[in-house]
Enzyme design. Structure first.
Site, PDB file in Angstrom:
ATOM      1  N   HIS A 140       0.897  -1.387   0.093  1.00  0.00           N
ATOM      2  CA  HIS A 140      -0.045  -0.139   0.176  1.00  0.00           C
ATOM      3  C   HIS A 140       1.017   1.292  -0.150  1.00  0.00           C
ATOM      4  O   HIS A 140       1.421   1.814   1.103  1.00  0.00           O
ATOM      5  CB  HIS A 140      -0.933   0.053   1.226  1.00  0.00           C
ATOM      6  CG  HIS A 140      -1.911   0.981   1.315  1.00  0.00           C
ATOM      7  ND1 HIS A 140      -3.281   0.944   1.760  1.00  0.00           N
ATOM      8  CD2 HIS A 140      -2.046   2.284   0.676  1.00  0.00           C
ATOM      9  CE1 HIS A 140      -3.901   1.870   1.571  1.00  0.00           C
ATOM     10  NE2 HIS A 140      -3.478   2.776   0.932  1.00  0.00           N
TER      11      HIS A 140
ATOM     12  N   ALA B 143      -9.001  11.314   2.880  1.00  0.00           N
ATOM     13  CA  ALA B 143      -8.246  12.436   2.129  1.00  0.00           C
ATOM     14  C   ALA B 143      -8.900  12.018   0.561  1.00  0.00           C
ATOM     15  O   ALA B 143      -8.213  12.667  -0.375  1.00  0.00           O
ATOM     16  CB  ALA B 143      -6.683  12.240   2.165  1.00  0.00           C
ATOM     17  N   GLN B 144      -9.646  10.924   0.435  1.00  0.00           N
ATOM     18  CA  GLN B 144     -10.080  10.597  -0.800  1.00  0.00           C
ATOM     19  C   GLN B 144     -11.263  11.559  -1.168  1.00  0.00           C
ATOM     20  O   GLN B 144     -12.185  11.812  -0.153  1.00  0.00           O
ATOM     21  CB  GLN B 144     -10.862   8.901  -0.586  1.00  0.00           C
ATOM     22  CG  GLN B 144      -9.770   8.114  -0.170  1.00  0.00           C
ATOM     23  CD  GLN B 144      -8.935   7.521  -1.220  1.00  0.00           C
ATOM     24  OE1 GLN B 144      -9.281   7.844  -2.704  1.00  0.00           O
ATOM     25  NE2 GLN B 144      -7.895   6.567  -1.141  1.00  0.00           N
TER      26      GLN B 144
ATOM     27  N   ASP C  42       1.773   3.538   3.096  1.00  0.00           N
ATOM     28  CA  ASP C  42       0.785   4.314   2.487  1.00  0.00           C
ATOM     29  C   ASP C  42       1.073   5.773   2.201  1.00  0.00           C
ATOM     30  O   ASP C  42       0.739   6.698   2.308  1.00  0.00           O
ATOM     31  CB  ASP C  42      -0.706   4.589   3.754  1.00  0.00           C
ATOM     32  CG  ASP C  42      -1.786   5.223   2.939  1.00  0.00           C
ATOM     33  OD1 ASP C  42      -1.864   5.230   1.846  1.00  0.00           O
ATOM     34  OD2 ASP C  42      -2.565   5.544   3.816  1.00  0.00           O
TER      35      ASP C  42
END
Length: 380
Positions: free
Chosen positions: A60, A140-141, A271
């Site tokens: 990720h 934050a999408q 991430d």
């Protein structure tokens, strides 16, 4: 392939244990392991006082060194693949962001065609993070582009990506998710719960096998509603991602995850976004401005937007907090990821396995990273 490499008297660590032994690589694989190995044409390394671990696998990661998977550009993917070995990462899953269908399609198609060059971390496939997410746990999408799970749309992207989408993060409580997850399972793609407002019961009832960045953007544990966090901790079928930067999760939460879930199911991830490896400043993530400072990487609302974490730092953090063993660190940084993806040649140090290796000091600082037999990073 480059020349053979010989590591002598090195402490070899993987999930199966610890042994002081010599390791010889040839033609991109581990050729021999034993004592007193000699290979006159091999580049030799004295491993005394050093640790040799399987190369880390980051399943990720959005970007690094100024590059992002959503740039949808082979040069950007190469930039990421060249940057990751510095932190011991020898293989990664290119992770997308929620964006328009067209931009996701372009990113997936580009990543699906990319083949890592010698001396780069190997791109193993694609992690589709969104757009099948819950507006209640957007993080934050960008919720403007969220969609209900659509198997036909996923299949279209999978064709564009040459079948290389390996993981899909989604909210299992959304309409159509059951059929969608069944379709993923039938095609061998990992369904991961993330950015989800699912109840504990919904999470357990889903056929997902994986949980995206534990604690972050999911229903938290409450004693009357254990949420996705409770499901991740109690349901042993879930492999569980953890961002151990001590920003996304309090140190006590990281320690709790280790104690409750265990090294057998945790997968350390970064991430990370494009600012990893660079300084503080303003950066782009999926079309949104991200400010990176001492508090982490955040969009203008203050929400976290990925990280600038490196995998070697994650290992040091977990070791210090959890007091876990070196084999457990190897399991959480490579073995579990390899098992999740069905990679039979990675995640361990054994004869015939890929020569994906990271040579570290006893303080877990990266000295040398080898990707498929090629030296990809050397601190010296």
């Amino acid at each position: 392939m480059g020349k053979s490499l010989l590591f002598s008297n090195v402490l070899v660590v993987d999930e199966d244990g610890v042994e002081r032994i010599d390791v010889l690589t040839a033609d991109g694989r581990i050729e021999k392991m034993g004592h007193g190995l000699v290979a006159k044409d091999a580049q030799a390394f004295d491993g005394r006082g050093k640790i040799l671990m399987p190369g880390f696998i980051d399943i990720h990661v959005h970007g690094a060194n100024g590059f992002d998977v959503m740039d949808a550009d082979a040069a950007a993917l190469s930039g990421i693949a060249q940057a990751l070995p510095k932190e011991g990462v020898t293989a990664f899953v290119a992770t997308t962001m929620t964006q328009t269908e067209g931009r996701i399609a372009h990113a997936v198609e580009t990543a699906g065609k990319y083949r890592s060059a010698d001396g780069e971390a190997e791109l193993l496939g694609i992690h589709l993070e969104g757009p099948f997410l819950s507006p209640e746990q957007a993080g934050a999408q960008n919720p403007e582009h969220f969609l209900k799970p659509e198997l036909d749309l996923f299949n279209h992207w999978q064709v564009l990506g040459g079948g290389h989408i390996r993981i899909v993060t989604l909210a299992p409580e959304l309409e159509g998710a059951d059929k969608f997850i069944a379709g993923l399972e039938a095609s061998g793609v990992i369904a991961s719960i993330g950015h989800s407002a699912a109840t504990y019961e919904q999470a357990v009832a889903s056929n997902a096998q994986h949980v995206t960045h534990l604690f972050n953007q999911m229903t938290a544990f409450h004693h009357r509603e254990p949420g996705v966090v409770g499901a991740a901790m109690l349901d042993s079928r879930f492999r569980v991602e953890l961002i151990a930067d001590l920003i996304h999760s309090h140190p006590a939460a990281v320690k709790l995850a280790y104690q409750q879930i265990g090294a057998g199911r945790l997968i350390l991830i970064t991430d990370a976004m494009r600012a990893k490896g660079l300084g503080y400043g303003n950066y782009d993530l999926g079309g949104q401005t991200v400010v990176v400072d001492e508090t982490g990487a955040r969009i203008q609302t203050g929400r976290l937007a990925g990280s600038v974490l490196t995998m070697d730092r994650a290992l040091r953090n977990v070791r210090d907090l959890a007091q876990c063993s070196l084999p457990e660190l190897a399991q959480m940084s490579s073995g579990n990821a390899a098992a999740a993806l069905g990679l039979h040649g990675k995640g361990k140090i054994a004869r015939g396995m890929d020569a994906d290796l990271v040579l570290m000091t006893e303080a877990l600082e990266v000295e040398l990273t080898v990707c498929r037999g090629e030296i990809a990073f050397s601190a010296n």
